[in-house]
Design an enzyme around this catalytic site. Structure first.
Site, PDB file in Angstrom:
ATOM      1  N   ASN A  56       0.882  -1.168   0.000  1.00 48.57           N
ATOM      2  CA  ASN A  56       0.000   0.000   0.000  1.00 48.57           C
ATOM      3  C   ASN A  56       0.921   1.219   0.000  1.00 48.57           C
ATOM      4  O   ASN A  56       1.407   1.632   1.046  1.00 48.57           O
ATOM      5  CB  ASN A  56      -0.883  -0.065   1.256  1.00 48.57           C
ATOM      6  CG  ASN A  56      -1.829   1.104   1.348  1.00 48.57           C
ATOM      7  OD1 ASN A  56      -1.760   2.057   0.567  1.00 48.57           O
ATOM      8  ND2 ASN A  56      -2.720   1.054   2.317  1.00 48.57           N
ATOM      9  N   ARG A  89      -2.605  -2.050  -3.369  1.00 45.52           N
ATOM     10  CA  ARG A  89      -3.746  -1.160  -3.224  1.00 45.52           C
ATOM     11  C   ARG A  89      -3.575  -0.028  -4.238  1.00 45.52           C
ATOM     12  O   ARG A  89      -2.534   0.627  -4.268  1.00 45.52           O
ATOM     13  CB  ARG A  89      -3.782  -0.590  -1.815  1.00 45.52           C
ATOM     14  CG  ARG A  89      -4.867   0.437  -1.676  1.00 45.52           C
ATOM     15  CD  ARG A  89      -4.841   1.095  -0.341  1.00 45.52           C
ATOM     16  NE  ARG A  89      -5.948   2.027  -0.250  1.00 45.52           N
ATOM     17  CZ  ARG A  89      -5.879   3.180   0.394  1.00 45.52           C
ATOM     18  NH1 ARG A  89      -4.768   3.540   1.001  1.00 45.52           N
ATOM     19  NH2 ARG A  89      -6.903   3.986   0.429  1.00 45.52           N
ATOM     20  N   HIS A 122     -12.563   3.663  -0.230  1.00 50.68           N
ATOM     21  CA  HIS A 122     -12.638   2.712   0.894  1.00 50.68           C
ATOM     22  C   HIS A 122     -13.400   1.453   0.490  1.00 50.68           C
ATOM     23  O   HIS A 122     -13.936   0.743   1.344  1.00 50.68           O
ATOM     24  CB  HIS A 122     -13.381   3.305   2.118  1.00 50.68           C
ATOM     25  CG  HIS A 122     -12.640   4.377   2.851  1.00 50.68           C
ATOM     26  ND1 HIS A 122     -13.282   5.436   3.457  1.00 50.68           N
ATOM     27  CD2 HIS A 122     -11.319   4.561   3.088  1.00 50.68           C
ATOM     28  CE1 HIS A 122     -12.395   6.210   4.043  1.00 50.68           C
ATOM     29  NE2 HIS A 122     -11.186   5.709   3.818  1.00 50.68           N
ATOM     30  N   LEU A 132     -15.062   4.664   9.570  1.00 48.10           N
ATOM     31  CA  LEU A 132     -14.747   5.907  10.279  1.00 48.10           C
ATOM     32  C   LEU A 132     -13.313   5.827  10.802  1.00 48.10           C
ATOM     33  O   LEU A 132     -13.054   5.259  11.872  1.00 48.10           O
ATOM     34  CB  LEU A 132     -15.729   6.118  11.442  1.00 48.10           C
ATOM     35  CG  LEU A 132     -17.225   6.019  11.087  1.00 48.10           C
ATOM     36  CD1 LEU A 132     -18.082   6.151  12.345  1.00 48.10           C
ATOM     37  CD2 LEU A 132     -17.622   7.087  10.057  1.00 48.10           C
ATOM     38  N   GLY A 133     -12.381   6.353  10.017  1.00 42.73           N
ATOM     39  CA  GLY A 133     -10.978   6.408  10.431  1.00 42.73           C
ATOM     40  C   GLY A 133     -10.515   7.840  10.279  1.00 42.73           C
ATOM     41  O   GLY A 133     -11.277   8.772  10.542  1.00 42.73           O
ATOM     42  N   GLY A 155      -9.866   9.056   7.339  1.00 46.62           N
ATOM     43  CA  GLY A 155     -10.855   9.305   6.288  1.00 46.62           C
ATOM     44  C   GLY A 155     -12.136   8.602   6.715  1.00 46.62           C
ATOM     45  O   GLY A 155     -12.086   7.554   7.338  1.00 46.62           O
ATOM     46  N   ARG A 208     -10.306  16.528   6.637  1.00 43.87           N
ATOM     47  CA  ARG A 208     -11.066  16.897   5.429  1.00 43.87           C
ATOM     48  C   ARG A 208     -12.460  17.386   5.809  1.00 43.87           C
ATOM     49  O   ARG A 208     -13.093  16.828   6.706  1.00 43.87           O
ATOM     50  CB  ARG A 208     -11.187  15.694   4.497  1.00 43.87           C
ATOM     51  CG  ARG A 208      -9.875  15.302   3.861  1.00 43.87           C
ATOM     52  CD  ARG A 208     -10.007  14.009   3.084  1.00 43.87           C
ATOM     53  NE  ARG A 208      -9.095  13.015   3.598  1.00 43.87           N
ATOM     54  CZ  ARG A 208      -9.136  11.714   3.314  1.00 43.87           C
ATOM     55  NH1 ARG A 208     -10.058  11.245   2.502  1.00 43.87           N
ATOM     56  NH2 ARG A 208      -8.254  10.888   3.832  1.00 43.87           N
ATOM     57  N   ARG A 258      -9.535  10.813  19.797  1.00 46.72           N
ATOM     58  CA  ARG A 258      -9.293  10.633  21.240  1.00 46.72           C
ATOM     59  C   ARG A 258      -8.981  11.976  21.892  1.00 46.72           C
ATOM     60  O   ARG A 258      -9.451  12.266  22.988  1.00 46.72           O
ATOM     61  CB  ARG A 258      -8.130   9.660  21.465  1.00 46.72           C
ATOM     62  CG  ARG A 258      -8.533   8.220  21.190  1.00 46.72           C
ATOM     63  CD  ARG A 258      -7.348   7.324  21.092  1.00 46.72           C
ATOM     64  NE  ARG A 258      -6.588   7.601  19.862  1.00 46.72           N
ATOM     65  CZ  ARG A 258      -5.730   6.775  19.324  1.00 46.72           C
ATOM     66  NH1 ARG A 258      -5.458   5.627  19.902  1.00 46.72           N
ATOM     67  NH2 ARG A 258      -5.114   7.069  18.202  1.00 46.72           N
ATOM     68  N   GLY A 305     -10.700   2.860  12.725  1.00 49.37           N
ATOM     69  CA  GLY A 305     -10.228   3.322  14.038  1.00 49.37           C
ATOM     70  C   GLY A 305     -11.317   3.871  14.951  1.00 49.37           C
ATOM     71  O   GLY A 305     -11.425   3.465  16.112  1.00 49.37           O
ATOM     72  N   GLU A 326     -14.495   1.219  15.207  1.00 49.97           N
ATOM     73  CA  GLU A 326     -14.230   0.017  16.000  1.00 49.97           C
ATOM     74  C   GLU A 326     -14.024   0.320  17.476  1.00 49.97           C
ATOM     75  O   GLU A 326     -14.238  -0.541  18.319  1.00 49.97           O
ATOM     76  CB  GLU A 326     -12.967  -0.691  15.465  1.00 49.97           C
ATOM     77  CG  GLU A 326     -13.170  -1.300  14.092  1.00 49.97           C
ATOM     78  CD  GLU A 326     -11.862  -1.711  13.437  1.00 49.97           C
ATOM     79  OE1 GLU A 326     -10.896  -2.026  14.155  1.00 49.97           O
ATOM     80  OE2 GLU A 326     -11.802  -1.702  12.191  1.00 49.97           O
ATOM     81  N   GLU A 339      -8.108  -4.451   5.532  1.00 44.89           N
ATOM     82  CA  GLU A 339      -7.957  -4.185   4.096  1.00 44.89           C
ATOM     83  C   GLU A 339      -6.834  -5.026   3.488  1.00 44.89           C
ATOM     84  O   GLU A 339      -6.937  -5.453   2.346  1.00 44.89           O
ATOM     85  CB  GLU A 339      -7.709  -2.689   3.874  1.00 44.89           C
ATOM     86  CG  GLU A 339      -8.987  -1.884   4.091  1.00 44.89           C
ATOM     87  CD  GLU A 339      -8.754  -0.389   4.236  1.00 44.89           C
ATOM     88  OE1 GLU A 339      -8.264   0.033   5.303  1.00 44.89           O
ATOM     89  OE2 GLU A 339      -9.061   0.353   3.293  1.00 44.89           O
TER      90      GLU A 339
HETATM   91  P1  ADP Z   1      -6.633   5.540   8.881  1.00 41.38           P
HETATM   92  O1  ADP Z   1      -7.783   6.070   8.087  1.00 41.38           O
HETATM   93  O2  ADP Z   1      -5.430   6.406   8.849  1.00 41.38           O
HETATM   94  O3  ADP Z   1      -6.347   4.062   8.672  1.00 41.38           O
HETATM   95  P2  ADP Z   1      -7.643   4.691  11.453  1.00 41.38           P
HETATM   96  O4  ADP Z   1      -8.645   3.747  10.924  1.00 41.38           O
HETATM   97  O5  ADP Z   1      -6.495   4.169  12.227  1.00 41.38           O
HETATM   98  O6  ADP Z   1      -7.127   5.710  10.369  1.00 41.38           O
HETATM   99  O7  ADP Z   1      -8.446   5.712  12.421  1.00 41.38           O
HETATM  100  C1  ADP Z   1      -7.846   6.803  13.039  1.00 41.38           C
HETATM  101  C2  ADP Z   1      -8.874   7.448  13.958  1.00 41.38           C
HETATM  102  O8  ADP Z   1      -9.326   6.463  14.898  1.00 41.38           O
HETATM  103  C3  ADP Z   1      -8.319   8.606  14.791  1.00 41.38           C
HETATM  104  O9  ADP Z   1      -9.262   9.659  14.836  1.00 41.38           O
HETATM  105  C4  ADP Z   1      -8.191   7.994  16.178  1.00 41.38           C
HETATM  106  O10 ADP Z   1      -8.362   8.946  17.171  1.00 41.38           O
HETATM  107  C5  ADP Z   1      -9.328   7.012  16.173  1.00 41.38           C
HETATM  108  N1  ADP Z   1      -9.095   5.975  17.185  1.00 41.38           N
HETATM  109  C6  ADP Z   1      -8.168   5.011  17.159  1.00 41.38           C
HETATM  110  N2  ADP Z   1      -8.225   4.287  18.312  1.00 41.38           N
HETATM  111  C7  ADP Z   1      -9.218   4.827  19.040  1.00 41.38           C
HETATM  112  C8  ADP Z   1      -9.791   4.551  20.327  1.00 41.38           C
HETATM  113  N3  ADP Z   1      -9.319   3.544  21.080  1.00 41.38           N
HETATM  114  N4  ADP Z   1     -10.825   5.303  20.738  1.00 41.38           N
HETATM  115  C9  ADP Z   1     -11.294   6.312  19.985  1.00 41.38           C
HETATM  116  N5  ADP Z   1     -10.796   6.625  18.772  1.00 41.38           N
HETATM  117  C10 ADP Z   1      -9.779   5.896  18.317  1.00 41.38           C
END
Ligand code: ADP
Length: 398
Positions: free
Chosen positions: A8, A88, A177, A206-207, A209, A238, A281, A327, A330, A381
């Site tokens: 990736n 990817r 995604h 919800l990450g 992105g 964004r 967080r 992130g 989950e 992924e």
């Molecule tokens: P990416 O899109 O870069 O792969 P991720 O899926 O890792 O990103 O998601 C990142 C987001 O997830 C950040 O906003 C982070 O704060 C949030 N996150 C990760 N772990 C936790 C947690 N334990 N509790 C709340 N939010 C979290």
């Protein structure tokens, strides 16, 4: 062992994972960062061992892959060429509706899509080129972020712009995604023990992105990202959807030029723009400490997601399950609770104890009587790219 290497490549990074597709186990994974900068680094992880971290300048993606392969040589895991390499690729336009074995023609077509993803596709191409050069006899497979959404009907993907201009410039909703939405939709069906082709799902990735997809019978019929990954939900940095008039307003009244606006919307907006941090967080911590901007930002973030779920229930005409992943999806029980709090009208009822219990497994967080099931499904992924790579290279070659 059936070793499949997943790459990736980002503009200045290279994420990788080596999977043994005999048992779907991860043999090694890692990340090369700051490619092209003065000081880069490689972090190589092998299950059960301390991560190997190596600082040092990494001028280009070719050097990055060499460093990765050298790390494999030192730690074991990949002594010969892998069975296949899965890449990817962010943008497949409307041409690639599934994983595709890369040949010169396919590489050229991915290159033609660079204007649609100027930050991403060049890096993905670099990854493919170096892996082809390193392993000339190994099949290279491109797995596109857009592929899962290519079945969207025109009423979902067409923007109301002059038809000829939009068609000439290939302006339409593509969505991203897709690997994640497809994977969690399939995993959700398996968890529910129901055939995917009979399910109406809203999947929420919800990450950093963020995007939503309406998935009917295993196919995406609508999704929140558009021509680019800037549209739709509020994200880490964004903006997501805006009144398009805001762009002209920023230019005329704010004196910002187009490149500055592009950077503003991609890098300085979203949660960072609203609350000063793109890490949810931190936004929670600020809100808990009484910061009103952070509290409002969380409300904006969750409200947009909730409205999108409602819209997609209407698009689907039915709703069996809402699936949270990535992130935030989950890990963030508070966001899940707030998104679902307004969805009682659709028959969504979350169970607080289930929602706050921590687990790495797919799980149900809705109450037993909830008409719509709410699930948390960890995305993977890399595994999905490896699965699709193996599927297209075919069992025959094994
Ligand atoms: P990416 O899109 O870069 O792969 P991720 O899926 O890792 O990103 O998601 C990142 C987001 O997830 C950040 O906003 C982070 O704060 C949030 N996150 C990760 N772990 C936790 C947690 N334990 N509790 C709340 N939010 C979290």
């Amino acid at each position: 062992m059936i070793p499949v290497l997943v790459l990736n490549a980002g503009s200045s990074s290279l994420k990788y994972q080596l999977l043994d597709m005999d048992d779907r186990s991860v043999c090694a994974s890692g990340l090369v960062e700051k490619i092209g900068e003065d000081e880069g680094s490689l972090t190589h992880r092998t299950p059960g061992a301390a991560p190997l971290t190596e600082p040092g300048a990494i001028p280009d993606h070719g050097t990055a892959l060499d460093r990765v392969l050298a790390a494999f040589e030192r730690t074991g895991g990949l002594t010969e060429a892998p069975f296949a390499v899965g890449h990817r690729v962010v943008h497949g336009g409307d041409r690639f509706s599934g994983p595709t074995v890369v040949d010169d023609d396919v590489l050229e077509q991915i290159r033609e899509l660079v204007p649609l993803a100027p930050l991403h596709n060049p890096a993905n191409i670099a990854g493919i080129e170096v892996a082809r050069a390193r392993y000339p006899g190994t099949p290279q497979v491109a797995v596109f972020d857009t592929a899962f959404h290519t079945a969207m009907p025109p009423h979902a993907w067409r923007y109301a712009l002059p038809r000829n201009l939009a068609d000439r410039l290939r302006i339409r909703r593509y969505g991203f995604h897709g690997t994640s939405h497809g994977y969690v939709a399939r995993t959700a069906a398996a968890h529910l023990r129901r055939p995917l082709d009979q399910l109406a799902l809203v999947t929420l990735h919800l990450g950093n992105g963020c995007s939503a997809a309406a998935v009917a019978g295993g196919r995406s019929i609508d999704t929140s990202m558009g021509l680019t990954p800037l549209g739709g939900l509020v994200m880490g940095t964004r903006s997501g959807d805006l009144d398009p008039g805001i762009v002209a307003h920023l230019h005329r009244e704010g004196g910002l030029d187009l490149d500055t606006i592009d950077t503003l919307l991609n890098k300085e907006s979203g949660m960072r723009g609203l609350a000063g941090s793109n890490d949810l967080r931190e936004v929670h911590a600020k809100a808990d400490a009484g910061d009103p901007d952070a509290a409002e930002a969380l409300a904006v973030f969750c409200y947009r997601i909730r409205c999108t779920v409602g819209a997609y229930a209407a698009a689907l005409g039915r709703l069996d399950a809402v699936v949270f992943t990535a992130g935030i999806g989950e890990n963030d029980a508070d966001v899940r609770a707030r998104v679902c709090a307004g969805l009682g009208v659709l028959g969504v009822e979350v169970d607080d104890v289930r929602n706050t219990a921590r687990s790495r497994e797919p799980r149900t967080i809705s109450a037993d009587g909830s008409r719509v099931v709410v699930l948390v499904v960890p995305t993977d992924e890399e595994l999905e790219i490896a699965e699709q790579t193996l599927a297209v290279v075919g069992g025959a070659a094994r």
